[in-house]
Motif scaffolding. Structure first.
Motif, PDB file in Angstrom:
ATOM      1  N   ASN A 109       1.358  88.966  58.254  1.00  0.00           N
ATOM      2  CA  ASN A 109       2.156  88.488  56.873  1.00  0.00           C
ATOM      3  C   ASN A 109       3.248  87.796  57.188  1.00  0.00           C
ATOM      4  OD1 ASN A 109       4.061  90.596  57.430  1.00  0.00           O
ATOM      5  ND2 ASN A 109       2.985  92.222  56.301  1.00  0.00           N
ATOM      6  N   LEU A 110       4.049  87.225  56.371  1.00  0.00           N
ATOM      7  CA  LEU A 110       5.281  86.466  56.653  1.00  0.00           C
ATOM      8  C   LEU A 110       6.495  87.287  57.031  1.00  0.00           C
ATOM      9  CD1 LEU A 110       6.712  83.753  56.410  1.00  0.00           C
ATOM     10  CD2 LEU A 110       7.415  84.462  54.302  1.00  0.00           C
ATOM     11  N   ARG A 111       6.367  88.556  56.726  1.00  0.00           N
ATOM     12  CA  ARG A 111       7.390  89.401  57.118  1.00  0.00           C
ATOM     13  C   ARG A 111       7.421  89.440  58.650  1.00  0.00           C
ATOM     14  NH1 ARG A 111       6.272  93.214  54.050  1.00  0.00           N
ATOM     15  NH2 ARG A 111       8.138  93.094  52.729  1.00  0.00           N
ATOM     16  N   TRP A 112       6.325  89.701  59.022  1.00  0.00           N
ATOM     17  CA  TRP A 112       6.133  89.783  60.541  1.00  0.00           C
ATOM     18  C   TRP A 112       6.382  88.733  61.471  1.00  0.00           C
ATOM     19  CZ3 TRP A 112       3.891  87.870  64.889  1.00  0.00           C
ATOM     20  CH2 TRP A 112       3.481  88.680  65.968  1.00  0.00           C
ATOM     21  N   LEU A 113       5.835  87.406  60.870  1.00  0.00           N
ATOM     22  CA  LEU A 113       6.504  86.044  61.603  1.00  0.00           C
ATOM     23  C   LEU A 113       7.838  86.000  61.608  1.00  0.00           C
ATOM     24  CD1 LEU A 113       3.399  85.353  61.097  1.00  0.00           C
ATOM     25  CD2 LEU A 113       3.990  83.050  60.320  1.00  0.00           C
ATOM     26  N   TYR A 114       8.525  86.328  60.411  1.00  0.00           N
ATOM     27  CA  TYR A 114       9.979  86.094  60.606  1.00  0.00           C
ATOM     28  C   TYR A 114      10.732  87.097  61.632  1.00  0.00           C
ATOM     29  CZ  TYR A 114      10.781  83.557  56.078  1.00  0.00           C
ATOM     30  OH  TYR A 114      10.879  82.483  55.260  1.00  0.00           O
ATOM     31  N   TRP A 172       3.825  78.872  64.806  1.00  0.00           N
ATOM     32  CA  TRP A 172       3.657  79.929  63.805  1.00  0.00           C
ATOM     33  C   TRP A 172       3.834  79.595  62.280  1.00  0.00           C
ATOM     34  CZ3 TRP A 172       1.925  84.570  65.104  1.00  0.00           C
ATOM     35  CH2 TRP A 172       2.199  84.882  66.224  1.00  0.00           C
ATOM     36  N   PHE A 173       4.550  78.728  62.087  1.00  0.00           N
ATOM     37  CA  PHE A 173       4.539  78.049  60.752  1.00  0.00           C
ATOM     38  C   PHE A 173       3.697  77.178  60.198  1.00  0.00           C
ATOM     39  CE2 PHE A 173       8.789  80.158  61.487  1.00  0.00           C
ATOM     40  CZ  PHE A 173       8.902  81.150  60.384  1.00  0.00           C
ATOM     41  N   ARG A 174       3.078  76.498  61.110  1.00  0.00           N
ATOM     42  CA  ARG A 174       2.076  75.507  60.833  1.00  0.00           C
ATOM     43  C   ARG A 174       0.779  75.940  61.182  1.00  0.00           C
ATOM     44  NH1 ARG A 174       3.316  69.241  61.493  1.00  0.00           N
ATOM     45  NH2 ARG A 174       5.696  69.391  61.106  1.00  0.00           N
ATOM     46  N   ARG A 175       0.338  76.349  62.217  1.00  0.00           N
ATOM     47  CA  ARG A 175      -1.070  76.718  62.556  1.00  0.00           C
ATOM     48  C   ARG A 175      -1.382  77.959  62.095  1.00  0.00           C
ATOM     49  NH1 ARG A 175       0.243  74.289  67.770  1.00  0.00           N
ATOM     50  NH2 ARG A 175       0.515  76.212  68.869  1.00  0.00           N
ATOM     51  N   VAL A 176      -0.594  79.162  62.278  1.00  0.00           N
ATOM     52  CA  VAL A 176      -0.658  80.359  61.743  1.00  0.00           C
ATOM     53  C   VAL A 176      -0.431  80.521  60.516  1.00  0.00           C
ATOM     54  CG1 VAL A 176      -0.350  82.947  62.349  1.00  0.00           C
ATOM     55  CG2 VAL A 176      -0.433  81.338  64.183  1.00  0.00           C
ATOM     56  N   LEU A 177       0.821  80.151  60.014  1.00  0.00           N
ATOM     57  CA  LEU A 177       0.927  80.427  58.421  1.00  0.00           C
ATOM     58  C   LEU A 177       0.081  79.554  57.750  1.00  0.00           C
ATOM     59  CD1 LEU A 177       2.789  82.160  56.531  1.00  0.00           C
ATOM     60  CD2 LEU A 177       4.228  79.940  56.742  1.00  0.00           C
ATOM     61  N   THR A 178      -0.049  78.380  57.918  1.00  0.00           N
ATOM     62  CA  THR A 178      -0.965  77.726  56.857  1.00  0.00           C
ATOM     63  C   THR A 178      -2.000  77.001  57.378  1.00  0.00           C
ATOM     64  OG1 THR A 178       0.010  75.513  57.710  1.00  0.00           O
ATOM     65  CG2 THR A 178       1.535  76.670  56.159  1.00  0.00           C
ATOM     66  N   ILE A 206      -0.765  87.044  53.391  1.00  0.00           N
ATOM     67  CA  ILE A 206      -1.476  87.085  54.859  1.00  0.00           C
ATOM     68  C   ILE A 206      -1.376  85.457  55.097  1.00  0.00           C
ATOM     69  CG2 ILE A 206      -3.422  87.490  56.280  1.00  0.00           C
ATOM     70  CD1 ILE A 206      -1.578  89.933  55.419  1.00  0.00           C
ATOM     71  N   THR A 207      -1.242  85.269  56.551  1.00  0.00           N
ATOM     72  CA  THR A 207      -1.390  83.998  56.887  1.00  0.00           C
ATOM     73  C   THR A 207      -2.568  83.225  56.663  1.00  0.00           C
ATOM     74  OG1 THR A 207      -1.935  84.681  59.210  1.00  0.00           O
ATOM     75  CG2 THR A 207       0.335  84.068  58.675  1.00  0.00           C
ATOM     76  N   GLU A 208      -2.668  82.007  56.327  1.00  0.00           N
ATOM     77  CA  GLU A 208      -4.204  81.199  56.113  1.00  0.00           C
ATOM     78  C   GLU A 208      -4.781  81.037  57.482  1.00  0.00           C
ATOM     79  OE1 GLU A 208      -2.678  77.886  53.796  1.00  0.00           O
ATOM     80  OE2 GLU A 208      -2.213  79.223  52.260  1.00  0.00           O
ATOM     81  N   GLY A 209      -3.766  80.776  58.517  1.00  0.00           N
ATOM     82  CA  GLY A 209      -4.617  80.688  59.936  1.00  0.00           C
ATOM     83  C   GLY A 209      -4.455  81.763  60.636  1.00  0.00           C
TER      84      GLY A 209
END
Length: 170
Positions: A138-143, A67-73, A125-128
């Protein structure tokens, strides 16, 4: 078991609260593993399940990475413990698998997650994209998703720990 977890302040702003609850649940999983031997941490729940505390930590290292590498960035970070050929690899432990390696890897992924998330606003919005659905978030959803993921697996960790040595706690 000691308990060094801290709940976020009830009047915290949204980001502080989301990050606080995520860290609370990360620390809860670490707490459930505290003071056990590698053998105990590899102990499976019950046949035929491979679910163990060490497996949960390895699983969460891969979840943090996803989530924080592949999806977020959008980073091309390959899974650590599983593969398409071995979908449950994080839970298939051997005598060679150690708590030191699993814990260190998990903590490194948490630190990377914190650094990556710090670059985004809650509505960014996520880059990945999600590898199966192609969705962006969005980051809120990831958290929120990560809090849910940890909370669910911390329930498993409660039962595993109680089975191993009878220790219980919230």
């Amino acid at each position: 078991m000691t308990n060094e977890r801290t709940m976020p302040a009830p009047t915290a702003d949204e980001r502080t609260m989301l990050e606080g609850w995520l860290d609370f649940h990360r620390r809860t999983l670490a707490w459930k593993c505290e003071g056990l031997s590698d053998e105990q941490l590899r102990t499976a729940a019950a046949e035929p399940s491979d679910l163990s505390l060490m497996g949960l930590v390895r699983h969460m290292a891969d979840v943090e990475r996803s989530w924080f590498r592949r999806v977020l960035t959008g980073e091309d970070a390959q899974p650590i413990y599983w593969s398409d050929e071995n979908r449950d690899g994080e839970f298939r432990l051997t005598e060679a698998d150690t708590w030191q390696e699993a814990h260190s890897t998990w903590q490194a992924e948490i630190e990377t997650a914190r650094r990556n998330a710090a670059r985004f606003g809650l509505d960014d919005i996520t880059e990945g994209k999600h590898r199966r659905t192609g969705e962006r978030f969005n980051l809120r959803w990831l958290y929120t998703h990560m809090i849910e993921e940890y909370a669910r697996h911390n329930g498993h960790a409660d039962l595993l720990r109680e089975r191993i040595d009878g220790a219980t706690g919230d």
